[in-house]
Design an enzyme around this catalytic site. Structure first.
Site, PDB file in Angstrom:
ATOM      1  N   SER A  49       0.827  -1.209   0.000  1.00 22.53           N
ATOM      2  CA  SER A  49       0.000   0.000   0.000  1.00 22.53           C
ATOM      3  C   SER A  49       0.856   1.251   0.000  1.00 22.53           C
ATOM      4  CB  SER A  49      -0.917   0.043   1.218  1.00 22.53           C
ATOM      5  OG  SER A  49      -1.650   1.262   1.199  1.00 22.53           O
ATOM      6  N   LYS A  94      -4.411  -6.699   3.295  1.00 22.87           N
ATOM      7  CA  LYS A  94      -4.353  -5.551   2.379  1.00 22.87           C
ATOM      8  C   LYS A  94      -5.762  -5.179   1.915  1.00 22.87           C
ATOM      9  CE  LYS A  94      -3.267  -2.331  -0.438  1.00 22.87           C
ATOM     10  NZ  LYS A  94      -3.306  -2.415  -1.847  1.00 22.87           N
ATOM     11  N   HIS A 152      -7.456  -3.398   4.669  1.00 26.19           N
ATOM     12  CA  HIS A 152      -6.853  -2.054   4.699  1.00 26.19           C
ATOM     13  C   HIS A 152      -7.589  -1.148   3.710  1.00 26.19           C
ATOM     14  CE1 HIS A 152      -4.343   0.935   2.688  1.00 26.19           C
ATOM     15  NE2 HIS A 152      -3.740   1.138   3.845  1.00 26.19           N
ATOM     16  N   ASN A 153      -7.788  -1.634   2.501  1.00 25.66           N
ATOM     17  CA  ASN A 153      -8.461  -0.824   1.489  1.00 25.66           C
ATOM     18  C   ASN A 153      -9.926  -0.582   1.859  1.00 25.66           C
ATOM     19  OD1 ASN A 153      -6.021  -1.237   0.200  1.00 25.66           O
ATOM     20  ND2 ASN A 153      -6.939  -1.456  -1.807  1.00 25.66           N
ATOM     21  N   GLU A 190      -9.969   2.074   4.275  1.00 26.13           N
ATOM     22  CA  GLU A 190      -9.681   3.309   3.537  1.00 26.13           C
ATOM     23  C   GLU A 190     -10.978   3.880   2.931  1.00 26.13           C
ATOM     24  OE1 GLU A 190      -6.409   2.727   0.721  1.00 26.13           O
ATOM     25  OE2 GLU A 190      -7.589   3.770  -0.788  1.00 26.13           O
TER      26      GLU A 190
END
Ligand code: NDP
Length: 476
Positions: A128, A182, A185-186, A189
């Protein structure tokens, strides 16, 4: 001399990762499907370090020291499979294929299992930080076999972002663990961005502040507990003035948010795991609503009625929105971390949630001061059921809740959509509730489908013989 690491796929991300390795003193083997990109990299950036360009896959593989470390940075999906199929036959047992693209974690699980049979280590690594991160230090979330991390980890840690000298890179867990983390995480976000957008909208529509004024408010918030990359860049975007019209940049952009899919994947995975990630889901849906031009036009044509605009906010709007934003953010992170823990249990990944918070503190898009507190919470209690019961977050939310409720009420009364704030509050109240109306749902299920229910006062499954009248003839 042979290369310590190779990168195949030299578009923006791969090129910058390769340069980052070279700038750290590693010799980097280079390959790309079309040789033009490889040549271009060497011509433009060859002076930055030691590169060994190859036109063919075989030469590229031959230029690497053993065990070979091959980073794949190509378009996710079919192209990644094509590249794996091309390289796997050229590699030898113990060699590592590292997929640093945004793969779906189930694809990573499948690929890892298939390559294991050939004695190859497949590492699905989340990366990222976008283009800039790839060059100057991303947050890296590698999964795959633990043994491979011994040979690979030091190189990845070299190029990763650092906080007080500590790398934002850690072995996340086996097979798809890295890509799963990941993905979440997105998803987080997406939630962060939606919540910030709602805060802006309320400050503008209820408070009447201009984009430039709101930029100033965000800059102020960035100095406090909300301090983060996304708040910082939001202030920059709000300050921006369109050169051709002289209008604020936000006013000349089409209000239809696009998405590449990792937010949607997060919600799909959460549905399968049965974890309520309402904050992330609302953000994905809010983007979908914004992009639904036909439906929005139909609503505009029908002039769907809104409330009378007299209602004023009963409090200090700016301070209240800051509280609502912080509390809703806590909920979104609590949900995302719960999803990571649920998947970790489901797949036997043994992910340390505190370590994830730690490697998100720099390099990645959601980097924020806030993550220190998440790390501390899990350091204290690795089995924490939800971040909301950690002392710091519990204090923050209890301090915020009056303001949070006022903001959600104002949004509802004034007809301003704030699905992120509202659903986060509903989730919080759902967790708090001593009794949920789920009991009634159990009654309904037993009525139409004889699905049975459990009682609060004795063990076992029960079914009530409901009055025949009113019962459907066919089970619903
Ligand atoms: P792209 O996703 O645009 O992919 C372009 C690269 O893929 C080129 O090197 C291209 O080769 C190669 N490629 C495409 N199809 C094939 C194929 N069938 N066989 C071999 N190679 C193929 O590049 P990005 O640099 O933007 O992203 C790379 C990966 O990183 C993606 O998985 C992306 O999701 C992920 N990522 C991207 C971020 C970003 O900010 N852009 C952030 C984090 C992750 P050729 O030059 O020959 O066409």
């Amino acid at each position: 001399e042979k290369a310590q690491i190779g990168v195949t796929g030299l578009a923006v991300m791969g090129r910058n990762l390769a340069r980052n390795f070279a700038r750290h003193g590693h010799t980097v083997a280079l390959h790309n499907r079309s040789y033009g990109r490889t040549k271009e990299l060497v011509e433009e950036f060859g002076h930055e370090g030691k590169f060994i360009p190859s036109e063919s896959a075989a030469d590229f593989v031959a230029s690497l020291e053993r065990p070979r470390r091959v980073v794949i940075m190509v378009k996710a999906g079919g192209p990644t499979d094509a590249v794996i199929d091309e390289f796997a036959p050229l590699l030898e047992p113990g060699d590592m294929l590292i997929d640093a693209g945004n793969a779906h974690y189930l694809d990573t699980r499948r690929r890892e299992a298939a390559l294991k049979e050939k004695g190859l280590h497949f590492v699905g690594a989340g990366v990222s930080g976008g283009e800039e991160g790839a060059l100057h230090g991303p947050s890296i979330m590698p999964g795959g076999p633990k043994e491979s991390y011994d040979a690979l980890g030091p190189l990845l840690e070299d190029i990763a972002a650092k906080v007080d000298g500590e790398p934002c890179c850690v072995h996340v867990g086996p097979d798809g663990a890295g890509h799963f983390v990941k993905m979440v995480h997105n998803g987080i976000e997406y939630a962060d961005m939606q919540l910030i957008a709602e805060a802006y909208d309320l400050l503008r529509q209820v408070g009447g502040s201009s984009p430039a004024e709101i930029a100033g408010i965000f800059q102020g918030w960035n100095e406090g507990r909300l301090g983060s990359y996304l708040i910082e860049i939001t202030a920059e975007v709000l300050k921006q003035v369109d050169a051709s019209t002289g209008k604020p940049f936000v006013d000349i952009v089409l209000d239809q948010a696009e998405q590449k899919g990792t937010g949607r994947w997060t919600v799909q995975a959460a549905l399968d795991l049965g974890v309520p990630v309402s904050g992330i889901a609302e953000s994905v849906f809010a983007r979908a609503l914004s992009g639904g031009a036909d439906v929005r036009k139909a609503a505009a044509d029908a002039a769907l009625p809104g409330p009378s605009p007299e209602n004023k906010h009963a409090g200090d709007l700016q301070a209240d929105v800051e509280q609502a934003l912080f509390a809703s953010k806590i909920v979104a992170y609590a949900q995302g971390f719960q999803q990571i823990q649920a998947a970790s249990k489901e797949y036997g990944w043994a992910i340390d949630p505190g370590a994830m918070a730690k490697i998100w503190r720099a390099g990645c898009i959601i980097r924020a001061k806030f993550l220190d507190f998440i790390k501390q919470a899990y350091d204290k209690q690795p089995e924490l059921a939800t971040l909301l019961v950690d002392e710091y977050f519990l204090d923050a939310v209890s301090g915020a809740q009056d303001a949070w409720r006022r903001v959600v009420a104002t949004a509802a009364q004034q007809g301003i959509p704030a699905p992120g704030f509202a659903s986060a509050l509903a989730y919080y109240d759902g967790l708090r509730a001593k009794r949920l109306p789920a009991a009634l749902i159990q009654g309904q299920r037993d009525f139409f489908g004889a699905h049975t229910y459990h009682r609060i006062d004795k063990p076992g499954s029960f079914h009530t013989l409901w009055a025949a009248e009113g019962r459907p003839e066919v089970d619903a």
